[in-house]
Design a protein around this motif. Structure first.
Motif, PDB file in Angstrom:
ATOM      1  N   ARG A 177       0.813  -1.228   0.000  1.00 52.20           N
ATOM      2  CA  ARG A 177       0.000   0.000   0.000  1.00 52.20           C
ATOM      3  C   ARG A 177       0.846   1.278   0.000  1.00 52.20           C
ATOM      4  NH1 ARG A 177      -5.454  -0.595   1.619  1.00 52.20           N
ATOM      5  NH2 ARG A 177      -6.020  -2.693   2.324  1.00 52.20           N
ATOM      6  N   LEU A 188      -8.458   3.339  -3.662  1.00 47.45           N
ATOM      7  CA  LEU A 188      -8.665   1.908  -3.833  1.00 47.45           C
ATOM      8  C   LEU A 188     -10.034   1.503  -3.284  1.00 47.45           C
ATOM      9  CD1 LEU A 188      -5.167   0.622  -2.679  1.00 47.45           C
ATOM     10  CD2 LEU A 188      -6.092   0.390  -4.987  1.00 47.45           C
ATOM     11  N   ARG A 189     -10.784   0.768  -4.090  1.00 44.74           N
ATOM     12  CA  ARG A 189     -12.063   0.203  -3.641  1.00 44.74           C
ATOM     13  C   ARG A 189     -11.878  -1.290  -3.440  1.00 44.74           C
ATOM     14  NH1 ARG A 189     -16.474   1.600  -7.866  1.00 44.74           N
ATOM     15  NH2 ARG A 189     -14.775   1.102  -9.293  1.00 44.74           N
ATOM     16  N   GLU A 190     -12.355  -1.813  -2.326  1.00 41.99           N
ATOM     17  CA  GLU A 190     -12.060  -3.193  -1.932  1.00 41.99           C
ATOM     18  C   GLU A 190     -13.303  -4.075  -1.961  1.00 41.99           C
ATOM     19  OE1 GLU A 190     -10.195  -5.634   1.924  1.00 41.99           O
ATOM     20  OE2 GLU A 190     -10.207  -3.437   1.880  1.00 41.99           O
ATOM     21  N   ARG A 191     -13.088  -5.323  -2.380  1.00 44.54           N
ATOM     22  CA  ARG A 191     -14.110  -6.381  -2.260  1.00 44.54           C
ATOM     23  C   ARG A 191     -13.449  -7.617  -1.665  1.00 44.54           C
ATOM     24  NH1 ARG A 191     -18.661  -7.144  -6.819  1.00 44.54           N
ATOM     25  NH2 ARG A 191     -18.517  -5.213  -8.010  1.00 44.54           N
ATOM     26  N   ARG A 192     -14.263  -8.428  -0.950  1.00 40.07           N
ATOM     27  CA  ARG A 192     -13.755  -9.666  -0.349  1.00 40.07           C
ATOM     28  C   ARG A 192     -14.758 -10.792  -0.531  1.00 40.07           C
ATOM     29  NH1 ARG A 192      -9.935  -9.513   4.294  1.00 40.07           N
ATOM     30  NH2 ARG A 192      -8.819  -7.543   4.143  1.00 40.07           N
ATOM     31  N   THR A 253      -9.237 -11.204  -1.823  1.00 43.62           N
ATOM     32  CA  THR A 253      -9.326  -9.760  -1.631  1.00 43.62           C
ATOM     33  C   THR A 253      -8.981  -9.065  -2.929  1.00 43.62           C
ATOM     34  OG1 THR A 253      -8.613 -10.051   0.660  1.00 43.62           O
ATOM     35  CG2 THR A 253      -8.576  -7.826  -0.207  1.00 43.62           C
ATOM     36  N   PHE A 255      -8.989  -5.239  -5.200  1.00 44.71           N
ATOM     37  CA  PHE A 255      -8.991  -3.777  -5.147  1.00 44.71           C
ATOM     38  C   PHE A 255      -9.061  -3.218  -6.561  1.00 44.71           C
ATOM     39  CE2 PHE A 255      -6.717  -5.472  -1.561  1.00 44.71           C
ATOM     40  CZ  PHE A 255      -7.146  -4.706  -0.474  1.00 44.71           C
TER      41      PHE A 255
END
Length: 260
Positions: A177, A188-192, A253, A255
């Motif tokens: 990062r 940054l947009r995050e998905r998990r 994960t 981004f």
């Protein structure tokens, strides 16, 4: 897979992945079905779009990219890994290159995806080069399958491997990062998603361990010692020793960031 100074290839990647490309193929998990929505919705991929798989390794992520209908090119610095791409995905153009020297024209891509790779070249220079090959508004996607260490036997596996890390870049440290925020990219947009690699213990646990760069780069005797410790862990863990097929739990994960 550049080194910490941004010049060349990190020695753990060069020695480890070059020597153990075959265990990378068998031991590494694929990606959960939900990734398809991330690629189309967040990264905007589809027919008529062009995407780069940067640090493509053996091409584990290429099927997900090709399924979007986008035109796909792969860049991978290691010959042994790139040869696997050519064998398994002859329809994909595979080029030699690094994150700091991408062999593509400026503004020629709609998206760049780094699957299990960005931590190797997380530098300002790499982000500048990625921005160069992206069209304005193009997307950068970063994705990792991360072992779920809330599961006791997975945490025990990490205790076997971690002492051999030797400073190799890893997702878990969060050091990737460091170059953000940057003028070239938005937030940054995050998905998990929960995920699992299903297979024999030999494949999804032992081969996975031997495919880790810094384990693969060990001298033969030390690598054999790690393999034996993993076999003992499997034998001593009832949920692993009994069944012929097991699930190795992961958290995937992802981004996304848009080029300014």
């Amino acid at each position: 897979m550049s080194d910490e100074r941004g010049s060349g290839i990190h020695r753990a990647a060069a020695r480890g992945y070059g020597a153990e490309a075959h265990t990378y193929v068998t031991g590494r998990p694929d990606y959960p079905p939900a990734v398809a929505g991330w690629l189309t919705e967040d990264l905007g991929l589809g027919p008529g779009r062009r995407v780069l798989d940067l640090g493509a390794g053996t091409g584990k992520f290429l099927p997900a990219l090709r399924a979007t209908g986008a035109s796909v090119v792969a860049v991978e610095p290691l010959d042994a890994m790139r040869a696997r791409i050519s064998d398994a995905h002859p329809e994909v153009e595979a080029r030699a290159g690094t994150a700091e020297a991408i062999p593509l024209d400026a503004a020629s891509l709609d998206a760049v995806v780094c699957a299990q790779s960005f931590h190797w070249f997380a530098t300002a220079a790499a982000l500048t080069e990625i921005a160069r090959v992206l069209r304005p508004g193009g997307r950068l996607g970063l994705i990792w399958n991360v072992r779920d260490e809330t599961v006791p036997w997975v945490a025990a596996l990490s205790r076997i491997t971690d002492p051999h890390e030797g400073g190799a870049p890893r997702y878990r440290t969060g050091a990737w990062r460091t170059p953000f925020p940057t003028p070239d990219f938005g937030p940054l947009r995050e998905r998990r998603w929960r995920h699992a690699h299903c297979g024999t213990p030999e494949t999804v646990i032992l081969d996975r361990t031997l495919s880790v760069s810094f384990i693969a780069a060990l001298p033969a005797a030390e690598r054999a010692g790690v393999a034996e410790a993993v076999r003992v862990l499997i034998a001593d863990t009832p949920e692993l020793a009994g069944p012929s097929i097991v699930d190795f739990p992961y958290v995937t994960t992802a981004f996304c960031s848009a080029r300014a």
